[in-house]
Design a protein around this motif. Structure first.
Motif, PDB file in Angstrom:
ATOM      1  N   SER A 232      68.665  68.708  57.839  1.00  0.00           N
ATOM      2  CA  SER A 232      69.661  67.768  58.330  1.00  0.00           C
ATOM      3  C   SER A 232      69.030  66.390  58.441  1.00  0.00           C
ATOM      4  CB  SER A 232      70.192  68.205  59.702  1.00  0.00           C
ATOM      5  OG  SER A 232      69.132  68.298  60.634  1.00  0.00           O
TER       6      SER A 232
ATOM      7  N   ALA B 248      74.424  67.520  56.536  1.00  0.00           N
ATOM      8  CA  ALA B 248      74.542  67.679  57.981  1.00  0.00           C
ATOM      9  C   ALA B 248      73.807  66.546  58.678  1.00  0.00           C
ATOM     10  CB  ALA B 248      73.970  69.020  58.433  1.00  0.00           C
TER      11      ALA B 248
ATOM     12  N   ASP C  40      79.938  70.972  63.454  1.00  0.00           N
ATOM     13  CA  ASP C  40      79.843  72.205  62.665  1.00  0.00           C
ATOM     14  C   ASP C  40      79.974  73.413  63.590  1.00  0.00           C
ATOM     15  OD1 ASP C  40      79.421  74.147  60.813  1.00  0.00           O
ATOM     16  OD2 ASP C  40      77.324  73.625  60.391  1.00  0.00           O
TER      17      ASP C  40
ATOM     18  N   HIS D 114      78.056  76.689  62.637  1.00  0.00           N
ATOM     19  CA  HIS D 114      76.598  76.708  62.520  1.00  0.00           C
ATOM     20  C   HIS D 114      76.054  78.024  63.073  1.00  0.00           C
ATOM     21  CE1 HIS D 114      72.371  75.714  63.429  1.00  0.00           C
ATOM     22  NE2 HIS D 114      72.479  74.950  62.367  1.00  0.00           N
TER      23      HIS D 114
ATOM     24  N   TYR E 270      75.297  69.476  65.334  1.00  0.00           N
ATOM     25  CA  TYR E 270      75.274  69.141  63.910  1.00  0.00           C
ATOM     26  C   TYR E 270      76.696  68.751  63.487  1.00  0.00           C
ATOM     27  CZ  TYR E 270      70.658  71.272  63.820  1.00  0.00           C
ATOM     28  OH  TYR E 270      69.348  71.564  64.060  1.00  0.00           O
TER      29      TYR E 270
ATOM     30  N   VAL F   9      79.174  67.679  60.186  1.00  0.00           N
ATOM     31  CA  VAL F   9      79.298  67.870  58.745  1.00  0.00           C
ATOM     32  C   VAL F   9      80.568  67.168  58.249  1.00  0.00           C
ATOM     33  CG1 VAL F   9      78.071  70.073  58.711  1.00  0.00           C
ATOM     34  CG2 VAL F   9      80.532  70.048  59.113  1.00  0.00           C
TER      35      VAL F   9
END
Length: 213
Positions: free
Chosen positions: A13, A43, A64, A67, A207, A209
Motif C-alpha cells: 500500500s 490501496a 476497504d 480487507h 486502507y 481503495v
C-alpha cells in the motif's frame, strides 16, 4: 509506495503522510499506476483523522471493508521495561514460518518478515512442534512487534504473554525502550493482552481503495 506480491496490507500500500506535492486525485492516480505496475491492488494506508482523509474520500475512494485483516487497525505502544522478562533467542525455524506465515512460504514473505539488520524470530516449542511464535525488529530505540501467533490448542495458557516478555527483554538488550504493534480492532483478546502489558492506543488507520469502475 510499497509492493510485496500481495503479502500484508502494509507492505502493499501507499502510506499517505505529509504533502504529496500534487493534488490528492493526481497522487492517487500515481498510486493506481504503481499498483498496476507491480500486480497488486491499489490501496492507500490512511491514518484516521489525518489531513488528507477527506480528500481521498472526495476522490471516490472508500474504506476497504473486505480487507482480510479487518477494516480498521490500532497502533499500540508501550514501554518495554514494564513487561520484559528474560530474553528471547533468534530462532529461524521451519515451525516458526509454518505457524506465522503458512505451510508454503513465498519469497515475498521471507523478504517482508526477514529483512532488517536486527530481527528476532522467537518461539516456544512443545515436543518438537512450535506452538507459539512472534517476530521482533529493532530500529533505533523502537521494537516493532509482529506475527504473534499461538496454536488454537495452546491458547489461554499464557504463552503469548511469555513470548512478549521474552521479546521485550531481547529488545531492551538491543537498545530499544518502546514497542509498537498493530492489531485489528476486532481482535479483542489481543488488545486486552497488550493493554495488560501496559500498551496504549497511539492511533488507528484504515486502507482505502478506489471505487470499482
Amino acid at each position: 509506495m510499497r509492493a510485496a506480491a500481495g503479502f500484508t496490507g502494509r507492505a502493499n500500500s501507499t502510506l499517505t503522510c505529509g504533502d504529496p506535492g500534487v493534488p490528492v486525485p493526481d497522487a492517487l492516480a500515481v498510486v493506481k499506476g504503481f499498483a498496476s505496475e507491480h500486480g497488486i491492488k491499489p490501496a492507500a494506508h490512511v491514518v484516521n483523522g489525518s489531513a488528507h482523509e477527506q480528500a481521498i474520500a472526495d476522490a471516490g475512494w472508500h474504506v476497504d471493508l473486505d480487507h482480510p485483516g479487518g477494516a480498521e487497525s490500532l497502533v499500540m505502544t508501550g514501554l518495554l521495561e514494564k513487561f520484559a522478562e528474560g530474553e528471547a533467542g533468534s530462532h529461524d525455524l521451519p515451525g516458526w514460518w509454518e505457524l506465522t506465515a503458512g505451510s508454503e512460504v513465498s519469497a515475498a514473505q521471507r523478504h517482508v518478515l526477514g529483512s532488517g539488520e536486527n530481527v528476532c524470530f522467537a518461539s516456544i516449542s512443545e515436543n518438537g512442534t512450535v506452538v507459539a511464535a512472534v517476530r521482533g525488529a529493532v530500529v533505533e530505540d523502537l521494537l516493532h512487534v509482529a506475527r504473534l501467533a499461538v496454536r488454537p490448542s495452546h491458547r489461554r495458557k499464557g504463552l503469548a504473554r511469555q513470548l512478549m516478555g521474552e521479546l521485550a527483554g531481547w529488545g531492551l538488550r538491543q537498545g530499544a525502550t518502546t514497542c509498537a504493534l498493530q492489531v485489528a480492532e476486532h481482535n479483542e483478546p489481543a488488545i486486552r493482552l497488550y493493554s495488560e502489558l501496559g500498551c496504549t492506543e497511539h492511533h488507528r488507520y484504515r486502507y482505502w481503495v478506489p471505487a470499482v469502475s
